[in-house]
Design a protein around this motif. Structure first.
Motif, PDB file in Angstrom:
ATOM      1  N   TYR A  57      16.125 -18.264 -35.845  1.00  0.00           N
ATOM      2  CA  TYR A  57      15.183 -17.327 -36.459  1.00  0.00           C
ATOM      3  C   TYR A  57      15.803 -15.946 -36.655  1.00  0.00           C
ATOM      4  N   ALA A  58      15.401 -15.313 -37.761  1.00  0.00           N
ATOM      5  CA  ALA A  58      15.658 -13.884 -37.926  1.00  0.00           C
ATOM      6  C   ALA A  58      14.598 -13.149 -37.112  1.00  0.00           C
ATOM      7  N   HIS A  59      14.866 -11.928 -36.716  1.00  0.00           N
ATOM      8  CA  HIS A  59      13.914 -11.180 -35.890  1.00  0.00           C
ATOM      9  C   HIS A  59      13.459  -9.927 -36.622  1.00  0.00           C
ATOM     10  N   GLN A  60      12.160  -9.794 -36.741  1.00  0.00           N
ATOM     11  CA  GLN A  60      11.609  -8.644 -37.452  1.00  0.00           C
ATOM     12  C   GLN A  60      11.563  -7.397 -36.576  1.00  0.00           C
ATOM     13  N   HIS A  61      11.335  -7.567 -35.292  1.00  0.00           N
ATOM     14  CA  HIS A  61      11.135  -6.412 -34.411  1.00  0.00           C
ATOM     15  C   HIS A  61      12.213  -6.328 -33.334  1.00  0.00           C
ATOM     16  N   PHE A  62      12.642  -5.095 -33.066  1.00  0.00           N
ATOM     17  CA  PHE A  62      13.636  -4.806 -32.035  1.00  0.00           C
ATOM     18  C   PHE A  62      13.138  -3.627 -31.209  1.00  0.00           C
ATOM     19  N   GLY A  63      13.738  -3.451 -30.049  1.00  0.00           N
ATOM     20  CA  GLY A  63      13.363  -2.343 -29.194  1.00  0.00           C
ATOM     21  C   GLY A  63      14.331  -1.183 -29.331  1.00  0.00           C
ATOM     22  N   TYR A  64      13.981  -0.058 -28.698  1.00  0.00           N
ATOM     23  CA  TYR A  64      14.863   1.104 -28.668  1.00  0.00           C
ATOM     24  C   TYR A  64      15.526   1.183 -27.302  1.00  0.00           C
ATOM     25  N   GLY A  65      16.715   1.739 -27.265  1.00  0.00           N
ATOM     26  CA  GLY A  65      17.433   1.883 -26.009  1.00  0.00           C
ATOM     27  C   GLY A  65      18.354   3.075 -26.049  1.00  0.00           C
ATOM     28  N   LEU A 350      22.012 -20.100 -40.634  1.00  0.00           N
ATOM     29  CA  LEU A 350      21.225 -19.054 -39.980  1.00  0.00           C
ATOM     30  C   LEU A 350      19.837 -18.981 -40.601  1.00  0.00           C
ATOM     31  N   GLY A 351      18.814 -18.997 -39.772  1.00  0.00           N
ATOM     32  CA  GLY A 351      17.446 -18.935 -40.273  1.00  0.00           C
ATOM     33  C   GLY A 351      17.113 -17.608 -40.915  1.00  0.00           C
ATOM     34  N   ASN A 352      16.152 -17.637 -41.853  1.00  0.00           N
ATOM     35  CA  ASN A 352      15.707 -16.434 -42.561  1.00  0.00           C
ATOM     36  C   ASN A 352      14.368 -15.890 -42.083  1.00  0.00           C
ATOM     37  N   TYR A 353      13.642 -16.664 -41.275  1.00  0.00           N
ATOM     38  CA  TYR A 353      12.261 -16.301 -40.930  1.00  0.00           C
ATOM     39  C   TYR A 353      12.130 -15.902 -39.466  1.00  0.00           C
ATOM     40  N   ASP A 354      11.211 -14.977 -39.213  1.00  0.00           N
ATOM     41  CA  ASP A 354      10.835 -14.638 -37.846  1.00  0.00           C
ATOM     42  C   ASP A 354      10.065 -15.821 -37.245  1.00  0.00           C
ATOM     43  N   LEU A 355      10.145 -15.959 -35.935  1.00  0.00           N
ATOM     44  CA  LEU A 355       9.442 -17.049 -35.255  1.00  0.00           C
ATOM     45  C   LEU A 355       7.953 -17.049 -35.576  1.00  0.00           C
ATOM     46  N   GLN A 359       7.735 -21.140 -39.498  1.00  0.00           N
ATOM     47  CA  GLN A 359       8.673 -22.001 -40.221  1.00  0.00           C
ATOM     48  C   GLN A 359       9.517 -22.802 -39.230  1.00  0.00           C
ATOM     49  N   PRO A 360      10.069 -23.927 -39.664  1.00  0.00           N
ATOM     50  CA  PRO A 360      10.939 -24.711 -38.776  1.00  0.00           C
ATOM     51  C   PRO A 360      12.200 -23.917 -38.402  1.00  0.00           C
ATOM     52  N   PRO A 361      12.853 -24.280 -37.305  1.00  0.00           N
ATOM     53  CA  PRO A 361      14.104 -23.609 -36.932  1.00  0.00           C
ATOM     54  C   PRO A 361      15.138 -23.688 -38.057  1.00  0.00           C
ATOM     55  N   LYS A 362      15.845 -22.581 -38.277  1.00  0.00           N
ATOM     56  CA  LYS A 362      16.917 -22.462 -39.274  1.00  0.00           C
ATOM     57  C   LYS A 362      16.420 -22.622 -40.716  1.00  0.00           C
ATOM     58  N   ALA A 363      15.113 -22.469 -40.924  1.00  0.00           N
ATOM     59  CA  ALA A 363      14.580 -22.544 -42.289  1.00  0.00           C
ATOM     60  C   ALA A 363      15.086 -21.356 -43.096  1.00  0.00           C
ATOM     61  N   ILE A 364      15.429 -21.593 -44.366  1.00  0.00           N
ATOM     62  CA  ILE A 364      15.903 -20.519 -45.240  1.00  0.00           C
ATOM     63  C   ILE A 364      15.000 -20.400 -46.461  1.00  0.00           C
TER      64      ILE A 364
END
Length: 475
Positions: A57-65, A350-355, A359-364
């Motif tokens: 999966y691609a990830h839409q959200h990340f944290g700050y550090g 590599l997948g295009n969608y966020d979990l 979408q199925p794993p590695k879906a593009i």
């Protein structure tokens, strides 16, 4: 007006393709870590499984550090950090990858608008408009393809280099077509070219070619102030490229050297003992042939201090280059291997969608993928084909350059010659510098440059046809 419309269309295309739900990006593949910590960002859910974190999966959200020092040398980090600062203004708790996508989109729109605004002018207004519209359509169809656009919402360095290359060429064309080239446009050219050269270590030598191109622009204006600006810009590119080469960390050099030897020269060789003897490598390391630096459970660990002392500190990439010079047939085999991957814009593993998209794993995503799918299905897979294509293109450039003595014609031709050089670098340098490791991603810039060549041929044929039609109409 046409340039504005092209820019609006480019922005609308990207918003619809990658920013409206379901959000499209690219999965990590393990490369994001070298960028995130340095730029003040982090993975938001590190408890996910290995496959979910890096491939599915691609990830839409990340944290700050915090801002942790690292060995990744690239101005790409500064761009990502700037996007992080903008993201903090929008949401201080979670970074949305669409902020980074919007930053890339803004520069992409700028590049498309510049190309269209400075398209060649025809005798009639209608012909000029028709030519500009068709050029805009070609640029959007090729560089708006989801194969390119999905990269915008990732922390890979490829979109940074791509946008920088588009702006470099567009600004060079703008400078050449202007009756009074501006210092601001020259500054854009220098900044974009410097971004290309400092996007990754492998691109650093391109800065030398861009510096020479900048120097050639001194003839576009006759005043001393312009010549001083041009010389300053050329010096910045020259120094920036040298510093980038010098800044390569030793660990990165050793990783790449391991790849170029064991996953390059010695991979699939029919004469393993002979090649090892020629390189001065002990036969005890023969079991490592065909392995990469990150592979687990190798016969000898890649970080073994004896291996480093006897091989990685003893040899250099110069030895690899000399080997291929002595054995051109082996290098052609490697070029054929590169050609098999040359037309893959996107990594299909590599997948295009966020979990959360369900979408199925590695879906593009297959939205607006006409160009990328055409290349995969129909473009040749042999190195000889590309050598012929590049030779023919180079001959055509030389013919146009020789026919036109004006800098307004020669600068664009010389710019495209640098694009050809960049394409060659993007193909040859990874083979010498990193073997066959991750060839698809290493050849991303080859795709960018090749596609720019394709569009230049289309544009040349288009404007040549328009001129011929105008000439026939007058007769």
């Amino acid at each position: 007006m046409i340039a504005w419309l092209a820019g609006i269309a480019a922005g609308a295309l990207l918003i619809g393709l990658i920013m409206t739900p379901p959000v499209i990006g690219l999965a990590d593949s393990g490369d994001f870590g070298r960028v995130l910590g340095v730029s003040g960002l982090r993975v938001l859910h590190p408890e996910q499984s290995y496959e979910e974190l890096y491939f599915n999966y691609a990830h839409q959200h990340f944290g700050y550090g915090g801002y942790a020092p690292g060995g990744y040398v690239s101005t790409h980090v500064l761009f990502v950090a700037a996007a992080g600062w903008i993201g903090r203004l929008a949401d201080g708790e979670v970074f949305d990858i669409r902020v980074l996508g919007a930053c890339y989109a803004a520069f992409y729109v700028w590049a498309i608008a510049l190309f269209v605004r400075h398209a060649p002018r025809m005798k009639s207004r209608a012909a000029t408009i028709a030519g500009a519209l068709l050029l805009a359509a070609a640029l959007l169809f090729v560089f708006g393809d989801i194969g390119y656009a999905a990269y915008f919402q990732s922390f890979f360095g490829e979109p940074y280099a791509m946008i920088a290359m588009l702006l470099t060429v567009a600004s060079a064309f703008a400078l050449a077509s202007s009756n009074e080239p501006s210092g601001r446009m020259l500054a854009l050219f220098v900044a974009a070219a410097l971004a290309v050269a400092t996007s990754k270590i492998q691109n650093a030598p391109l800065g030398l070619a861009f510096a020479l191109l900048a120097w050639r622009m001194s003839g576009l204006r006759g005043d001393d102030g312009w010549r001083r600006q041009v010389r300053t810009g050329a010096a910045i590119l020259l120094v920036g490229s040298i510093l980038m080469i010098a800044a390569a960390p030793d660990r990165l050099k050793h990783v790449n050297l391991y790849q170029s030897i064991f996953y390059g020269v010695l991979k699939d060789t029919p004469h393993l003992e002979r090649d090892m003897e020629e390189l001065g490598i002990s036969s005890k390391y023969g079991a490592l042939a065909g392995t990469n630096y990150f592979q687990k459970d190798t016969a000898i660990p890649q970080n073994d201090p004896v291996l480093h002392r006897e091989v990685l500190q003893k040899l250099s990439h110069k030895d690899v280059a000399l080997y291929y010079l002595k054995h051109p047939s082996r290098f052609m085999q490697k070029l054929d291997r590169a050609a098999e991957n040359a037309m893959y814009i996107r990594p299909y593993y590599l997948g295009n969608y966020d979990l959360s998209a369900g979408q199925p794993p590695k879906a593009i995503s297959h939205s607006f993928d006409g160009w990328s799918e055409f290349k995969v299905a129909y473009m040749p897979r042999g190195a000889a084909w590309y050598l012929l294509i590049f030779l023919a293109y180079g001959f055509a450039l030389f013919a146009v350059w020789r026919k036109n003595r004006s800098g307004k014609w020669r600068i664009p031709v010389e710019t495209m010659a640098v694009v050809v050089l960049a394409a060659a670098f993007s193909c040859v340098v990874p083979l010498i510098g990193d073997g066959e490791a991750d060839l698809g991603k290493h050849l991303f810039m080859f795709n960018v440059c090749f596609d720019m060549m394709v569009i230049s041929v289309i544009a040349g044929a288009l404007y040549g046809g328009i001129k011929l039609a105008e000439r026939q109409a007058r007769n």
